[in-house]
Design a protein around this motif. Sequence first.
Motif, mmCIF file in Angstrom:
data_model
loop_
_atom_site.group_PDB
_atom_site.id
_atom_site.type_symbol
_atom_site.label_atom_id
_atom_site.label_comp_id
_atom_site.label_asym_id
_atom_site.label_seq_id
_atom_site.Cartn_x
_atom_site.Cartn_y
_atom_site.Cartn_z
ATOM 1 N N ASP A 34 34.683 18.373 38.544
ATOM 2 C CA ASP A 34 34.609 17.603 37.307
ATOM 3 C C ASP A 34 34.126 16.181 37.589
ATOM 4 O O ASP A 34 33.284 15.646 36.867
ATOM 5 C CB ASP A 34 35.980 17.588 36.621
ATOM 6 N N SER A 57 30.606 33.875 28.601
ATOM 7 C CA SER A 57 31.954 33.789 28.027
ATOM 8 C C SER A 57 32.604 32.432 28.292
ATOM 9 O O SER A 57 33.428 31.979 27.510
ATOM 10 C CB SER A 57 32.847 34.914 28.557
ATOM 11 N N ARG A 58 32.234 31.787 29.386
ATOM 12 C CA ARG A 58 32.727 30.431 29.677
ATOM 13 C C ARG A 58 31.737 29.741 30.592
ATOM 14 O O ARG A 58 31.591 30.094 31.757
ATOM 15 C CB ARG A 58 34.099 30.461 30.337
ATOM 16 N N VAL A 60 30.085 26.084 32.237
ATOM 17 C CA VAL A 60 30.335 24.692 32.585
ATOM 18 C C VAL A 60 28.996 23.992 32.468
ATOM 19 O O VAL A 60 28.007 24.401 33.097
ATOM 20 C CB VAL A 60 30.910 24.551 34.016
ATOM 21 N N ILE A 116 35.675 29.112 38.712
ATOM 22 C CA ILE A 116 35.800 28.508 37.382
ATOM 23 C C ILE A 116 37.254 28.455 36.929
ATOM 24 O O ILE A 116 37.636 27.596 36.138
ATOM 25 C CB ILE A 116 34.907 29.223 36.341
ATOM 26 N N SER A 117 38.084 29.333 37.475
ATOM 27 C CA SER A 117 39.507 29.316 37.086
ATOM 28 C C SER A 117 40.200 28.041 37.557
ATOM 29 O O SER A 117 41.246 27.681 37.030
ATOM 30 C CB SER A 117 40.231 30.558 37.609
ATOM 31 N N TYR A 119 38.636 25.120 37.407
ATOM 32 C CA TYR A 119 37.997 24.028 36.675
ATOM 33 C C TYR A 119 38.803 23.703 35.418
ATOM 34 O O TYR A 119 39.148 24.619 34.653
ATOM 35 C CB TYR A 119 36.551 24.393 36.310
ATOM 36 N N PRO A 120 39.083 22.431 35.164
ATOM 37 C CA PRO A 120 39.879 22.083 33.977
ATOM 38 C C PRO A 120 39.161 22.475 32.679
ATOM 39 O O PRO A 120 37.980 22.203 32.530
ATOM 40 C CB PRO A 120 40.040 20.568 34.066
ATOM 41 N N SER A 121 39.873 23.116 31.791
ATOM 42 C CA SER A 121 39.307 23.473 30.481
ATOM 43 C C SER A 121 39.129 22.209 29.651
ATOM 44 O O SER A 121 39.957 21.310 29.695
ATOM 45 C CB SER A 121 40.227 24.428 29.735
ATOM 46 N N LYS A 122 38.031 22.175 28.932
ATOM 47 C CA LYS A 122 37.759 20.991 28.097
ATOM 48 C C LYS A 122 37.675 21.377 26.651
ATOM 49 O O LYS A 122 37.343 22.396 26.260
ATOM 50 C CB LYS A 122 36.471 20.332 28.548
#
Length: 122
Positions: A34, A57-58, A60, A116-117, A119-122
Amino acid sequence: MDILLAVTVAYVIFLIISKLTAPKVEHVSGKMLDEMLGDKTNKKQYIDVRTAGEFNSRKVKGFKNIPLDQLHKRMKEIDADMPVVLMCASGSRSMKAAKILNKNGYKTIVNVKGGISSYPSK
């Protein structure tokens, strides 16, 4: 006794060769990723090696999707002279990608540990 010695020596040689041929990869956490993405002065290539469905699906922001099974065919899309940051779902496919890139002359490779798990969700 000779067989045990031979097996031990062979195993030690295997470990040495594995260590010498392992890709030179820096590992970063999702939080560090990040910070990297926020630093616009540091030019890097961000490659997500998950499948297209996983990528869609997700995502970055800043990552390009080149699935691991297409990496050999699409390697020319990645500049060998620029640092490459690799990510997948958990970190294992991106390490496989790191090995492939390393064998093909890519020098600066960064793996997102935990994928990706992490990585902080935004």
